[in-house]
Design a protein around this motif. Structure first.
Motif, PDB file in Angstrom:
ATOM      1  N   ARG A   1      30.969 -19.940   4.213  1.00 33.76           N
ATOM      2  CA  ARG A   1      29.590 -19.456   4.041  1.00 33.76           C
ATOM      3  C   ARG A   1      28.789 -20.375   3.123  1.00 33.76           C
ATOM      4  O   ARG A   1      27.572 -20.498   3.251  1.00 33.76           O
ATOM      5  N   MET A   2      29.474 -21.009   2.186  1.00 35.78           N
ATOM      6  CA  MET A   2      28.810 -21.957   1.288  1.00 35.78           C
ATOM      7  C   MET A   2      28.438 -23.268   1.984  1.00 35.78           C
ATOM      8  O   MET A   2      27.681 -24.070   1.424  1.00 35.78           O
ATOM      9  N   GLY A   3      29.008 -23.503   3.157  1.00 29.53           N
ATOM     10  CA  GLY A   3      28.758 -24.769   3.837  1.00 29.53           C
ATOM     11  C   GLY A   3      29.584 -25.908   3.276  1.00 29.53           C
ATOM     12  O   GLY A   3      29.258 -27.083   3.486  1.00 29.53           O
ATOM     13  N   ARG A   4      30.657 -25.571   2.586  1.00 31.91           N
ATOM     14  CA  ARG A   4      31.536 -26.607   2.036  1.00 31.91           C
ATOM     15  C   ARG A   4      32.376 -27.214   3.163  1.00 31.91           C
ATOM     16  O   ARG A   4      32.647 -26.561   4.185  1.00 31.91           O
ATOM     17  N   THR A  49      30.984 -17.390  -8.855  1.00 30.46           N
ATOM     18  CA  THR A  49      31.346 -16.009  -8.543  1.00 30.46           C
ATOM     19  C   THR A  49      30.120 -15.267  -8.022  1.00 30.46           C
ATOM     20  O   THR A  49      28.990 -15.588  -8.376  1.00 30.46           O
ATOM     21  N   GLY A  50      30.390 -14.263  -7.174  1.00 30.04           N
ATOM     22  CA  GLY A  50      29.312 -13.422  -6.674  1.00 30.04           C
ATOM     23  C   GLY A  50      28.492 -14.053  -5.575  1.00 30.04           C
ATOM     24  O   GLY A  50      27.332 -13.665  -5.363  1.00 30.04           O
ATOM     25  N   PHE A  51      29.061 -15.014  -4.849  1.00 32.14           N
ATOM     26  CA  PHE A  51      28.340 -15.575  -3.709  1.00 32.14           C
ATOM     27  C   PHE A  51      28.108 -14.462  -2.682  1.00 32.14           C
ATOM     28  O   PHE A  51      28.928 -13.553  -2.550  1.00 32.14           O
ATOM     29  N   PRO A  52      26.995 -14.497  -1.939  1.00 29.64           N
ATOM     30  CA  PRO A  52      26.696 -13.427  -0.986  1.00 29.64           C
ATOM     31  C   PRO A  52      27.881 -13.086  -0.080  1.00 29.64           C
ATOM     32  O   PRO A  52      28.483 -13.975   0.522  1.00 29.64           O
ATOM     33  N   GLY A  53      28.174 -11.798  -0.032  1.00 31.24           N
ATOM     34  CA  GLY A  53      29.257 -11.309   0.802  1.00 31.24           C
ATOM     35  C   GLY A  53      30.635 -11.382   0.174  1.00 31.24           C
ATOM     36  O   GLY A  53      31.628 -10.991   0.806  1.00 31.24           O
ATOM     37  N   MET A 105      21.165 -14.435   3.048  1.00 32.44           N
ATOM     38  CA  MET A 105      22.398 -13.854   3.574  1.00 32.44           C
ATOM     39  C   MET A 105      22.530 -12.385   3.192  1.00 32.44           C
ATOM     40  O   MET A 105      22.043 -11.951   2.149  1.00 32.44           O
ATOM     41  N   GLU A 106      23.192 -11.632   4.054  1.00 34.26           N
ATOM     42  CA  GLU A 106      23.480 -10.238   3.745  1.00 34.26           C
ATOM     43  C   GLU A 106      24.571 -10.153   2.679  1.00 34.26           C
ATOM     44  O   GLU A 106      25.334 -11.099   2.469  1.00 34.26           O
ATOM     45  N   GLY A 107      24.622  -8.997   2.015  1.00 33.32           N
ATOM     46  CA  GLY A 107      25.692  -8.773   1.045  1.00 33.32           C
ATOM     47  C   GLY A 107      25.471  -9.435  -0.286  1.00 33.32           C
ATOM     48  O   GLY A 107      26.431  -9.884  -0.932  1.00 33.32           O
ATOM     49  N   GLN A 108      24.204  -9.533  -0.733  1.00 34.42           N
ATOM     50  CA  GLN A 108      23.924 -10.083  -2.061  1.00 34.42           C
ATOM     51  C   GLN A 108      24.633  -9.223  -3.111  1.00 34.42           C
ATOM     52  O   GLN A 108      24.573  -8.004  -3.079  1.00 34.42           O
TER      53      GLN A 108
END
Length: 445
Positions: A274-277, A306-310, A347-350
């Motif tokens: 999700r981070m695009g790494r 920490t706490g990235f969306p989702g 993104m969903e899930g903030q």
């Protein structure tokens, strides 16, 4: 004319500030240490995360007060915040007279001259194309005290991680030509620098755009030939770009510190995606294992979010298991900052701030145990250290080992009857460890 300069943000921004100060000095301006004595105040701003934006705005507002109470005639907003939010600055901080973007430091002298002579309604803007690369001054000033200096080897980034604003503020990846870097390095060493710290948004891709191939190992070879230079330190190496040639260069070149900063950001494959790494957990594990096998005494630093969306509890548990598995020597943790105009912001899930902070603290407590054990394992080693300064009341010198970058890592504290100066190198026996720091005694030689 007197100029007071405030530099905010990262070490890469600091190099830009040094370039600006060099240009001002060459134009005959005088840099002063107090805003009360300044005709012009320049704030080189940052906007990487929310806290940095807030600090930049608060600093601009604080500096604006000098226009009311002191001799200040002109307030300049420069750098990342000025580039990204120039419209908002125009509307909300009318005390700002000049706005200079990230690639506009070559225009700063002319901007100040025009700002003083040609007062206009609203600030005058100097916003270059973010893909332009200013030519760095070779004979640049240093704001670090002289015995170490940062060498910015490239500008911009092509990675487009989903949480990051850098490509939109600083453009695509552009390497600084090697001949310019070598000339800068020689000048900095002639001025007293014993350690050069290579920085960029990503150092590992250096040269790919200019020379058709990654050329960091070649740059290290040429920097190593500078006679009075003692240490070369490399920061911000993306794991997927670490080559065999780079590992070999670090292992064989005595001046290159056995130290790498490898920002990996997370330990869960789902979050990394999700981070695009561009690496997954196993690939990170493999490159770390390879580095430790080829360079057994290497110190590895990383950063996590920490706490990235989702981010679920399960994904957070994967992050913690990753930290336990990797046992990084140095580790920093940021809470996710929801930056507008980035894919992650929508993104969903903030994740709520309380959960982000709690998870950050949990990872830091886990890393603390690892770091303290790593420190204890150094007791008994004989290490060369660079003197940073002295605590005069305690009669104790502060020093750094090759494992410690300035301002972010630990220190060695030692007593000595010798009169040591910042930048001196001495050999010490490590006789104790206290949390993140070491206790040393001068080795008798």
């Amino acid at each position: 004319m007197n100029i007071y300069f405030v530099s905010l943000g990262c070490d890469k921004n600091l190099v830009d500030s040094e370039m600006m100060i060099t240009g001002l000095r060459k134009a005959g301006y005088r840099i002063v240490d107090e805003g009360t004595a300044a005709d012009v105040i320049v704030v080189n701003t940052c906007c990487f995360i929310g806290d940095a934006k807030e600090e930049s705005i608060n600093t601009l507002l604080a500096m604006a007060e000098y226009k009311e109470t002191a001799v200040c005639k002109l307030l300049v907003a420069a750098g990342c915040l000025a580039q990204r939010y120039h419209k908002e600055i125009r509307e909300e901080i009318p005390e700002v007279d000049v706005i200079v973007g990230t690639m506009g430091y070559e225009s700063l002298v002319e901007a100040i001259r025009q700002g003083i002579e040609e007062k206009e309604d609203g600030p005058k803007e100097y916003l270059m194309d973010i893909n332009y690369l200013p030519k760095p001054f070779i004979d640049r000033d240093s704001m670090t005290g002289g015995y170490f200096a940062y060498l910015k080897i490239a500008e911009g980034c092509d990675k487009h991680c989903t949480y990051c604003v850098i490509p939109g503020v600083r453009g695509k990846y552009r390497s600084v030509p090697m001949e310019n870097l070598l000339a800068q390095a020689k000048h900095l060493v002639e001025c007293g620098a014993k350690e050069l710290i290579l920085v960029a948004q990503e150092t590992t891709l250096y040269g790919k755009d200019l020379y058709g191939e990654k050329s960091l190992s070649e740059l290290l070879e040429k920097l190593s030939a500078i006679e009075e230079l003692k240490w070369i330190r490399i920061l911000y190496c993306y794991p997927e770009e670490i080559t065999e040639e780079l590992i070999t260069a670090i292992a064989k070149l005595p001046k290159v510190c056995h130290y790498l900063d490898i920002p990996v950001q997370h330990g869960s494959d789902a979050v990394l995606k999700r981070m695009g790494r561009l690496t997954d957990r196993q690939e990170i594990v493999e490159i770390v294992e390879k580095l430790r096998e080829r360079i057994p005494d290497i110190a590895l630093r990383t950063t996590l979010i920490t706490g990235f969306p989702g981010e679920t509890q399960q994904e957070f548990e994967e992050l913690k298991s990753f930290v336990r598995q990797m046992k990084f020597d140095r580790l920093g943790v940021f809470t996710y900052s929801q930056e507008e105009d980035t894919p992650a912001a929508g993104m969903e899930g903030q994740v709520d701030e309380e959960t982000k902070e709690a998870r950050r603290n949990e990872v830091m407590e886990l890393q603390q145990e690892i770091a303290f054990e790593k420190c204890k394992s150094q007791v008994g080693r004989k290490l060369e250290v660079m003197i940073e300064g002295k605590l005069p009341e305690e009669g104790v010198y502060i020093a750094r080992t090759y494992m410690d970058a300035p301002d972010v890592d630990g220190y060695v504290f030692l007593e000595s009857n010798w009169n040591l100066m910042s930048g001196d190198f001495v050999t010490v026996n490590i006789v104790g460890a206290k949390e993140y720091d070491l206790i040393g005694e001068i080795a008798e030689e």
